[in-house]
Design an enzyme around this catalytic site. Sequence first.
Site, PDB file in Angstrom:
ATOM      1  N   LYS A 115      10.398  -3.918  -2.988  1.00  0.00           N
ATOM      2  CA  LYS A 115      10.514  -4.814  -1.835  1.00  0.00           C
ATOM      3  C   LYS A 115      11.930  -5.322  -1.663  1.00  0.00           C
ATOM      4  O   LYS A 115      12.389  -5.522  -0.548  1.00  0.00           O
ATOM      5  CB  LYS A 115       9.524  -5.983  -1.953  1.00  0.00           C
ATOM      6  CG  LYS A 115       8.091  -5.507  -1.797  1.00  0.00           C
ATOM      7  CD  LYS A 115       7.178  -6.575  -1.266  1.00  0.00           C
ATOM      8  CE  LYS A 115       5.815  -5.943  -0.963  1.00  0.00           C
ATOM      9  NZ  LYS A 115       4.736  -6.893  -0.844  1.00  0.00           N
ATOM     10  N   LYS A 197      -2.828   8.048   3.351  1.00  0.00           N
ATOM     11  CA  LYS A 197      -3.940   7.099   3.306  1.00  0.00           C
ATOM     12  C   LYS A 197      -3.974   6.243   4.574  1.00  0.00           C
ATOM     13  O   LYS A 197      -2.937   5.999   5.209  1.00  0.00           O
ATOM     14  CB  LYS A 197      -3.870   6.219   2.055  1.00  0.00           C
ATOM     15  CG  LYS A 197      -2.792   5.173   2.071  1.00  0.00           C
ATOM     16  CD  LYS A 197      -3.052   4.121   0.995  1.00  0.00           C
ATOM     17  CE  LYS A 197      -2.301   2.850   1.338  1.00  0.00           C
ATOM     18  NZ  LYS A 197      -2.975   1.630   0.992  1.00  0.00           N
ATOM     19  N   LYS A 200      -2.664  -0.336   7.116  1.00  0.00           N
ATOM     20  CA  LYS A 200      -2.490  -1.298   8.215  1.00  0.00           C
ATOM     21  C   LYS A 200      -1.310  -0.920   9.086  1.00  0.00           C
ATOM     22  O   LYS A 200      -1.329  -1.118  10.285  1.00  0.00           O
ATOM     23  CB  LYS A 200      -2.223  -2.687   7.644  1.00  0.00           C
ATOM     24  CG  LYS A 200      -3.430  -3.315   7.063  1.00  0.00           C
ATOM     25  CD  LYS A 200      -3.146  -4.754   6.685  1.00  0.00           C
ATOM     26  CE  LYS A 200      -4.239  -5.263   5.792  1.00  0.00           C
ATOM     27  NZ  LYS A 200      -3.954  -5.090   4.358  1.00  0.00           N
TER      28      LYS A 200
HETATM   29  P1  ADP Z   1      -2.618  -1.490   3.501  1.00  0.00           P
HETATM   30  O1  ADP Z   1      -2.168  -0.320   2.661  1.00  0.00           O
HETATM   31  O2  ADP Z   1      -3.474  -1.083   4.617  1.00  0.00           O
HETATM   32  O3  ADP Z   1      -1.498  -2.405   3.897  1.00  0.00           O
HETATM   33  P2  ADP Z   1      -3.170  -3.322   1.386  1.00  0.00           P
HETATM   34  O4  ADP Z   1      -2.027  -2.807   0.624  1.00  0.00           O
HETATM   35  O5  ADP Z   1      -3.135  -4.712   1.910  1.00  0.00           O
HETATM   36  O6  ADP Z   1      -3.541  -2.327   2.567  1.00  0.00           O
HETATM   37  O7  ADP Z   1      -4.466  -3.089   0.527  1.00  0.00           O
HETATM   38  C1  ADP Z   1      -5.353  -4.035   0.050  1.00  0.00           C
HETATM   39  C2  ADP Z   1      -6.303  -3.259  -0.853  1.00  0.00           C
HETATM   40  O8  ADP Z   1      -7.102  -2.360  -0.053  1.00  0.00           O
HETATM   41  C3  ADP Z   1      -5.551  -2.365  -1.845  1.00  0.00           C
HETATM   42  O9  ADP Z   1      -5.512  -2.950  -3.092  1.00  0.00           O
HETATM   43  C4  ADP Z   1      -6.333  -1.076  -1.892  1.00  0.00           C
HETATM   44  O10 ADP Z   1      -7.120  -1.001  -3.049  1.00  0.00           O
HETATM   45  C5  ADP Z   1      -7.243  -1.115  -0.706  1.00  0.00           C
HETATM   46  N1  ADP Z   1      -6.879  -0.036   0.233  1.00  0.00           N
HETATM   47  C6  ADP Z   1      -5.873  -0.047   1.136  1.00  0.00           C
HETATM   48  N2  ADP Z   1      -5.850   1.095   1.866  1.00  0.00           N
HETATM   49  C7  ADP Z   1      -6.888   1.847   1.397  1.00  0.00           C
HETATM   50  C8  ADP Z   1      -7.411   3.131   1.733  1.00  0.00           C
HETATM   51  N3  ADP Z   1      -6.869   3.855   2.702  1.00  0.00           N
HETATM   52  N4  ADP Z   1      -8.475   3.595   1.047  1.00  0.00           N
HETATM   53  C9  ADP Z   1      -9.039   2.846   0.065  1.00  0.00           C
HETATM   54  N5  ADP Z   1      -8.605   1.635  -0.305  1.00  0.00           N
HETATM   55  C10 ADP Z   1      -7.544   1.123   0.343  1.00  0.00           C
END
Ligand code: ADP
Length: 326
Positions: A115, A197, A200
């Site tokens: 970061k 994957k 958000k």
């Molecule tokens: P993003 O990657 O969408 O910003 P976060 O990093 O806030 O999401 O993720 C919060 C939690 O959600 C993570 O700890 C992870 O385990 C789960 N997560 C995020 N994206 C996925 C995904 N595509 N498939 C499964 N679990 C996910």
Amino acid sequence: MNKPEIVVSGARASGKLHIGNYLGALKQWLQLQSDGHTCYFFIADLHGITTPFEPKELHQNTLDVAATYLAAGIDPNKSVFFLQNHVLEHATLAWIFNCITPLGELERMTQFKDKSQNQESINAGLLTYPTLMAADILMYKAAAVPVGEDQVQHVELARVVARKFNSRFGQTFPEPKHLMRDEGLVRIKSLSEPTKKMSKTGDEALLMDDEPEEIMRKLKKAVTGSDASGQNPGAENLLFLLSHFGTKQQTDHFLNLQKAGQLKYSDLKEALAQDISDYFAEFREKKKELLAKPKFLAEVLGDGAAKARKVAQATLLEVKQKTGLL
Ligand code: ADP
Ligand code: TRP
């Protein structure tokens, strides 16, 4: 975990949750809650402000995520559910931990390195993020901390902090273990780029909030072509989602069609859209209700904070006595 344990976990409120967050993270919380553990779940709003944010968005996102968790099934009668900033003791304990944590331990954290590389100016909160997280965890003397892979190192640091505190001031904190989600098992892929994957920040994640038409619109556009090596990650992803949101019978039906080379993606997408819409129908209604009653939502969060505070105050008192703070 066979016997009931103290479980602590937090989630940053950085926008709306998608079905990857739901299957990958939120569902694990719901499972731990229904397994009868003593769960402390909170929105890590103080961690949220270590990266750039807009006050109005922070406010709205926090309410939105709180409503999301409650509507999805976090039950304030079973779990202690609160906002991190409402329990002031977290920040005090984090400060005490800052004073026993070697700088080098914080500087070597992968999240800090990543970061701080991507940010123009690095604030001190980004560096001390893990000591606040250690405070969140140790405050409730947690045994287990469910987190995603990226947060495992921070739970390890919480163990280091617990050891340091215990050896200097006497046995106080149990060393928590992380409960890592098997991210290989539940890794939802992006609809438009199914080798990545769903995230958000990626384009058009399927949100838990999406209305049926929106779900259909997004799924219709989902990429389902085979690649050069004959793999079809897009179709695999949709079938995987069907196995979670649809019935076993339906999943078998589409898998058989796929094997026979007769799978029509438009049929699969339509079935899946229907299943996802149905699966989250009650959730959507509950969430709208909660957001329409901001006073009630505030009350629920206030009650959760009061329960957490009781435990937090007892821990902080013990810490103060042991460290000699009057
Ligand atoms: P993003 O990657 O969408 O910003 P976060 O990093 O806030 O999401 O993720 C919060 C939690 O959600 C993570 O700890 C992870 O385990 C789960 N997560 C995020 N994206 C996925 C995904 N595509 N498939 C499964 N679990 C996910
Ligand atoms: N840092 C975690 C994340 O980004 C959120 C978090 C804050 C947390 N405090 C915690 C998770 C304590 C588990 C326990 O996902």
